[in-house]
Scaffold this motif. Structure first.
Motif, PDB file in Angstrom:
ATOM      1  N   HIS A  84      -7.073   9.426   3.433  1.00 46.72           N
ATOM      2  CA  HIS A  84      -8.172   9.922   2.602  1.00 46.72           C
ATOM      3  C   HIS A  84      -7.973   9.475   1.154  1.00 46.72           C
ATOM      4  O   HIS A  84      -8.900   8.973   0.510  1.00 46.72           O
ATOM      5  CB  HIS A  84      -8.244  11.451   2.714  1.00 46.72           C
ATOM      6  N   GLY A  85      -6.773   9.642   0.650  1.00 48.72           N
ATOM      7  CA  GLY A  85      -6.476   9.217  -0.717  1.00 48.72           C
ATOM      8  C   GLY A  85      -6.656   7.719  -0.905  1.00 48.72           C
ATOM      9  O   GLY A  85      -7.201   7.270  -1.919  1.00 48.72           O
ATOM     10  N   ARG A  86      -6.236   6.925   0.074  1.00 50.69           N
ATOM     11  CA  ARG A  86      -6.393   5.468  -0.020  1.00 50.69           C
ATOM     12  C   ARG A  86      -7.862   5.074   0.042  1.00 50.69           C
ATOM     13  O   ARG A  86      -8.293   4.153  -0.663  1.00 50.69           O
ATOM     14  CB  ARG A  86      -5.580   4.776   1.068  1.00 50.69           C
ATOM     15  N   ALA A  87      -8.650   5.757   0.880  1.00 53.07           N
ATOM     16  CA  ALA A  87     -10.087   5.464   0.952  1.00 53.07           C
ATOM     17  C   ALA A  87     -10.762   5.783  -0.377  1.00 53.07           C
ATOM     18  O   ALA A  87     -11.604   5.021  -0.860  1.00 53.07           O
ATOM     19  CB  ALA A  87     -10.736   6.262   2.085  1.00 53.07           C
ATOM     20  N   LEU A  88     -10.377   6.906  -0.989  1.00 54.07           N
ATOM     21  CA  LEU A  88     -10.934   7.277  -2.291  1.00 54.07           C
ATOM     22  C   LEU A  88     -10.542   6.269  -3.368  1.00 54.07           C
ATOM     23  O   LEU A  88     -11.385   5.854  -4.166  1.00 54.07           O
ATOM     24  CB  LEU A  88     -10.464   8.675  -2.696  1.00 54.07           C
ATOM     25  N   SER A  89      -9.282   5.861  -3.382  1.00 49.24           N
ATOM     26  CA  SER A  89      -8.815   4.939  -4.424  1.00 49.24           C
ATOM     27  C   SER A  89      -9.479   3.569  -4.316  1.00 49.24           C
ATOM     28  O   SER A  89      -9.594   2.862  -5.314  1.00 49.24           O
ATOM     29  CB  SER A  89      -7.290   4.795  -4.384  1.00 49.24           C
ATOM     30  N   ARG A  90      -9.944   3.221  -3.120  1.00 46.96           N
ATOM     31  CA  ARG A  90     -10.626   1.939  -2.910  1.00 46.96           C
ATOM     32  C   ARG A  90     -12.144   2.084  -2.986  1.00 46.96           C
ATOM     33  O   ARG A  90     -12.878   1.128  -2.778  1.00 46.96           O
ATOM     34  CB  ARG A  90     -10.228   1.347  -1.565  1.00 46.96           C
ATOM     35  N   SER A  91     -12.619   3.289  -3.239  1.00 46.93           N
ATOM     36  CA  SER A  91     -14.057   3.587  -3.325  1.00 46.93           C
ATOM     37  C   SER A  91     -14.819   3.120  -2.090  1.00 46.93           C
ATOM     38  O   SER A  91     -15.938   2.612  -2.179  1.00 46.93           O
ATOM     39  CB  SER A  91     -14.668   2.965  -4.581  1.00 46.93           C
ATOM     40  N   LEU A  92     -14.219   3.306  -0.915  1.00 47.79           N
ATOM     41  CA  LEU A  92     -14.865   2.907   0.330  1.00 47.79           C
ATOM     42  C   LEU A  92     -15.821   3.994   0.811  1.00 47.79           C
ATOM     43  O   LEU A  92     -15.541   5.191   0.632  1.00 47.79           O
ATOM     44  CB  LEU A  92     -13.810   2.647   1.408  1.00 47.79           C
ATOM     45  N   PRO A  93     -16.925   3.611   1.423  1.00 45.19           N
ATOM     46  CA  PRO A  93     -17.825   4.614   2.009  1.00 45.19           C
ATOM     47  C   PRO A  93     -17.062   5.416   3.066  1.00 45.19           C
ATOM     48  O   PRO A  93     -16.345   4.849   3.888  1.00 45.19           O
ATOM     49  CB  PRO A  93     -18.924   3.779   2.660  1.00 45.19           C
ATOM     50  N   ARG A  94     -17.201   6.738   3.031  1.00 44.41           N
ATOM     51  CA  ARG A  94     -16.421   7.585   3.912  1.00 44.41           C
ATOM     52  C   ARG A  94     -17.166   8.886   4.190  1.00 44.41           C
ATOM     53  O   ARG A  94     -18.023   9.312   3.413  1.00 44.41           O
ATOM     54  CB  ARG A  94     -15.065   7.901   3.294  1.00 44.41           C
ATOM     55  N   SER A  95     -16.805   9.494   5.296  1.00 47.49           N
ATOM     56  CA  SER A  95     -17.264  10.844   5.602  1.00 47.49           C
ATOM     57  C   SER A  95     -16.041  11.645   6.042  1.00 47.49           C
ATOM     58  O   SER A  95     -15.079  11.080   6.562  1.00 47.49           O
ATOM     59  CB  SER A  95     -18.357  10.838   6.672  1.00 47.49           C
ATOM     60  N   VAL A  96     -16.081  12.942   5.799  1.00 46.74           N
ATOM     61  CA  VAL A  96     -14.945  13.800   6.127  1.00 46.74           C
ATOM     62  C   VAL A  96     -15.392  14.961   7.010  1.00 46.74           C
ATOM     63  O   VAL A  96     -16.551  15.376   6.971  1.00 46.74           O
ATOM     64  CB  VAL A  96     -14.235  14.370   4.867  1.00 46.74           C
ATOM     65  N   PHE A  97     -14.456  15.449   7.775  1.00 52.75           N
ATOM     66  CA  PHE A  97     -14.658  16.653   8.581  1.00 52.75           C
ATOM     67  C   PHE A  97     -13.419  17.501   8.360  1.00 52.75           C
ATOM     68  O   PHE A  97     -12.301  17.028   8.558  1.00 52.75           O
ATOM     69  CB  PHE A  97     -14.814  16.296  10.058  1.00 52.75           C
TER      70      PHE A  97
END
Length: 147
Positions: A84-97
């Motif tokens: 999650h932290g790596r996805a945020l740092s790369r500003s990648l489109p993401r969804s969470v549950f």
């Protein structure tokens, strides 16, 4: 362009990847439910991931689906948090549950449950992410393909 092909018989290789990362301790029904919810977020916000509509030989129409495979992985809670932290740092489109969403029964309450918790304190059970293959591979590092 996100796909490459040389002939009609050559497999299509995508420059992008759709990955779902699930916490390894989920029940089977939870894994299926979380995956469905997570990928719906990608399809609604990223029209480029959706292919053309389908039709059978009789002309019966069907909804379009993702134009590329969705790879499902599993990981520990710690690996999921790091992803999650790596996805945020790369500003990648993401969804969470989050685990809190198992106790809600509608979209409004789901959004409120996520909104109530700071990002570094979310009790994540699933993450979907889309982007360049190499970036996604780095995000999901430490996970394993779902059995």
């Amino acid at each position: 362009m996100t796909t490459t092909t040389t002939t009609e018989s050559t497999p299509v290789r995508f420059d992008t990847k759709i990955a779902v990362l699930l916490r390894e301790d989920l029940e089977t029904w939870q894994r299926l439910n979380v995956t469905a919810f997570l990928v719906s977020g990608l399809g609604s916000e990223l029209p480029e991931v959706i292919g053309e509509a389908y039709a059978d030989a009789d002309g019966t129409p069907y909804l379009p689906m993702f134009r590329q495979p969705v790879l499902v992985f599993e990981a520990t809670k710690e690996t999921l948090t790091a992803a999650h932290g790596r996805a945020l740092s790369r500003s990648l489109p993401r969804s969470v549950f989050t685990s809190d969403l198992f106790a809600t029964g509608n979209d409004r309450d789901n959004r409120a449950a996520v909104r109530a918790v700071p990002k570094d304190q979310l009790d994540l059970v699933g993450l979907a992410v889309y982007g360049p293959r190499n970036a996604i591979d780095k995000v999901i590092k430490g996970s394993r393909l779902h059995p």
